[in-house]
Design a protein around this motif. Structure first.
Motif: not given
Length: 542
Positions: A138-157
């Motif tokens: 199964a493939t989980l795909d997520i795109s965020t549109f705001i808050k660049e500084d914390i988005a990557r950290s949130a996705l990694c977590d």
């Protein structure tokens, strides 16, 4: 229509016996091409291998809702957006849209879009029925549109921490013999395949994470992250910039530094110490001095090395994830090696005050007893590494202080005044543009610092600048400050490459010229450092 096309494509590909990974990628690319998304601040694609939880439900809506709750929780700093209540902060109060057969589910709002693609388990089939292969991915795909500084950290977590602990608690389960609920964990023990990319970040970490290839986050503490890829190449990142890279050997639990790491360390240390007549006390001001320290310890004359300003959180990460023997030469050296756990500016100021007190009486300062004490507080060579900029193109404040007048006064004070060979080496940035212009804040600050050095009368004469392009992606420019035309400068500019190599063999612990304990540096390499590049010549004329 989408459901029919996907089913048709799947059947055709299965008949052709296409590998599962290719099948999944084809389905995923078709879906993305059909529904192009808005340019995202951060994007993640995660491939779940054999997830038992996913076949326990009629569709994937429970996983999408759980991922949405976690993401809202992290993006909004534990705010109330998207939560049902305080009992379960990760419970997302929103609707998830799925295809009739449950193979694709999606959720979108102003902050992010989440989609999961797989075989599903609906369409009237019983649990465990249908194609076995279609239940494996199964493939989980997520795109965020705001808050660049914390988005990557949130996705990694989300991937490395939260989904790893995700429990199937939406469905009532019979109690176990212990009286507790029976949980089903996601199967993420194997190396996960996912990609985290950010359009806002233009740094080494983004370059590493962008391709859809196997990689895993080993640990993240503050601005420091340690990652591994499918070849077990391990990379440590500091503020998004690569700090160390090595190839991990599982049989020996050691990590072999990359060529670029070794080249940078050798270009940093050897041109100066091989030109010095008798370097004994060495000071390193650097967030990651380990390989450079290892090179300095190869000199028979060196008795003590002091490291200040090193990245404290990264230190245990290197020991844990980059091999037991990665820093053994440093930590187990018979020579005195000290890692001073304090701010670099505080250390330098305290030492300067002690020296000033000793220098108050000029007569006593020249006595043998005082000279012994002074030699224990000063250094024959000082190495400073101001790391390259973060993804915002700016120098972190802690390192920006190292370029100030007060800090450089302290550096000058700690250089052994009574030595004819005192040397300061600074590793900082890359060479200027071909027109001699500065390309970013770090290079601008470097130019201002050099002008200050020229104008303050600190007797740094001459100043030699050289580059080592093979050290990329690390900082490739090195600035060497000599004190009052010393003998070390004369040896630095010698034209006989053979004599430089012979001196290196006699100065290092190995006396065999054919087996130098350096991998890249020798007399021939040194000669390429004796003349600045055309870019630096243009810079000096501006």
């Amino acid at each position: 229509v989408l459901s029919s096309l996907v089913e048709s494509s799947l059947r055709k590909l299965y008949k052709a016996r296409v590998p599962s990974a290719m099948l999944l990628s084809t389905t995923f690319l078709f879906f993305i091409a059909t529904f192009p998304s808005v340019t995202s601040a951060a994007h993640l694609t995660y491939i779940l291998t054999s997830p038992p939880l996913l076949v326990e439900r009629d569709n994937f809506s429970h996983l999408v809702a759980h991922a949405a709750g976690i993401l809202s929780f992290r993006l909004n700093d534990r705010g109330n957006i998207g939560y049902k209540g305080s009992e379960d902060p990760y419970a997302y109060d929103g609707s998830v849209v799925c295809l009739d057969d449950g193979s694709i589910c999606s959720l979108a709002n102003d902050e992010y879009k989440i989609t999961i693609i797989g075989s599903g388990d609906g369409g009237g089939r019983g649990r465990g029925s249908g194609s076995k292969e279609r239940e494996h991915y199964a493939t989980l795909d997520i795109s965020t549109f705001i808050k660049e500084d914390i988005a990557r950290s949130a996705l990694c977590d989300l991937i490395t921490l939260d989904l790893h602990k995700y429990l199937n608690s939406d469905e009532e389960e019979e109690d176990t013999h212990d009286g507790e609920q029976e949980y089903i964990l996601l199967d993420v023990d194997q190396l996960p395949i996912f990609s985290v990319a950010s359009a806002a970040a233009k740094d080494d970490l983004s370059d590493f994470l962008s391709p859809l290839s196997p990689k895993i986050l080993l640990e993240k503490i503050g601005p420091d992250e340690v990652w591994a890829d499918d070849q077990d190449i391990r990379r440590a990142y500091h503020y998004g910039r690569v700090a160390l890279s090595c190839s991990f050997q599982r049989d020996t639990q050691s990590c072999i530094p990359s060529d670029a790491d070794v080249i940078q360390a050798e270009a940093f240390v050897h041109p100066a110490l091989n030109s010095h007549s008798n370097p004994q006390r060495i000071l390193f001001l650097s967030p990651n001095p380990y390989l450079a320290v290892r090179e300095a310890l190869k000199y028979t004359s060196v008795k003590e090395v002091v490291c200040v300003g090193y990245d404290i959180p990264l230190f245990p990460q290197l020991e844990q994830f980059m091999g037991d023997s990665y820093m053994n030469d440093v930590l187990n050296s018979k020579k005195k090696v000290s890692f001073v756990h304090t701010l670099a500016e505080d250390y330098m100021t305290e030492k300067k005050k002690r020296l000033e007190k000793l220098y108050e009486d000029e007569v006593k300062a020249k006595s043998e007893a005082y000279q012994t004490i002074i030699s224990m507080l000063t250094f024959d060579a000082i190495f400073i590494h101001v790391p390259h900029t973060n993804h915002n193109g700016r120098i972190e404040n802690r390192y920006k202080k190292w370029l100030t007048y007060d800090f450089q006064v302290n550096v000058r004070f700690l250089l052994n005044e009574w030595s004819d060979d005192g040397i300061v080496v600074m590793n900082m940035g890359k060479e200027p543009g071909l027109d001699g212009g500065d390309k970013n804040e770090l290079e601008t600050e470097r130019s201002e610092m050099l002008r200050m050095m020229y104008n303050k009368g600190w007797n740094y004469l001459p100043i030699m600048i050289y580059d080592e392009p093979r050290a990329a992606p690390y900082d490739t420019s090195f600035i060497t400050f000599f004190h009052s035309m010393p003998d070390s400068h004369r040896r630095f500019i010698r034209q006989n490459a053979g004599a430089i190599t012979l001196d290196l063999a006699s100065n290092l612990e190995s006396s065999d010229v054919s087996k130098l304990p350096t991998r890249f540096y020798d007399g021939t390499t040194h000669k390429t450092y004796q003349r600045s590049s055309r870019a630096w010549e243009e810079w000096s004329c501006r």
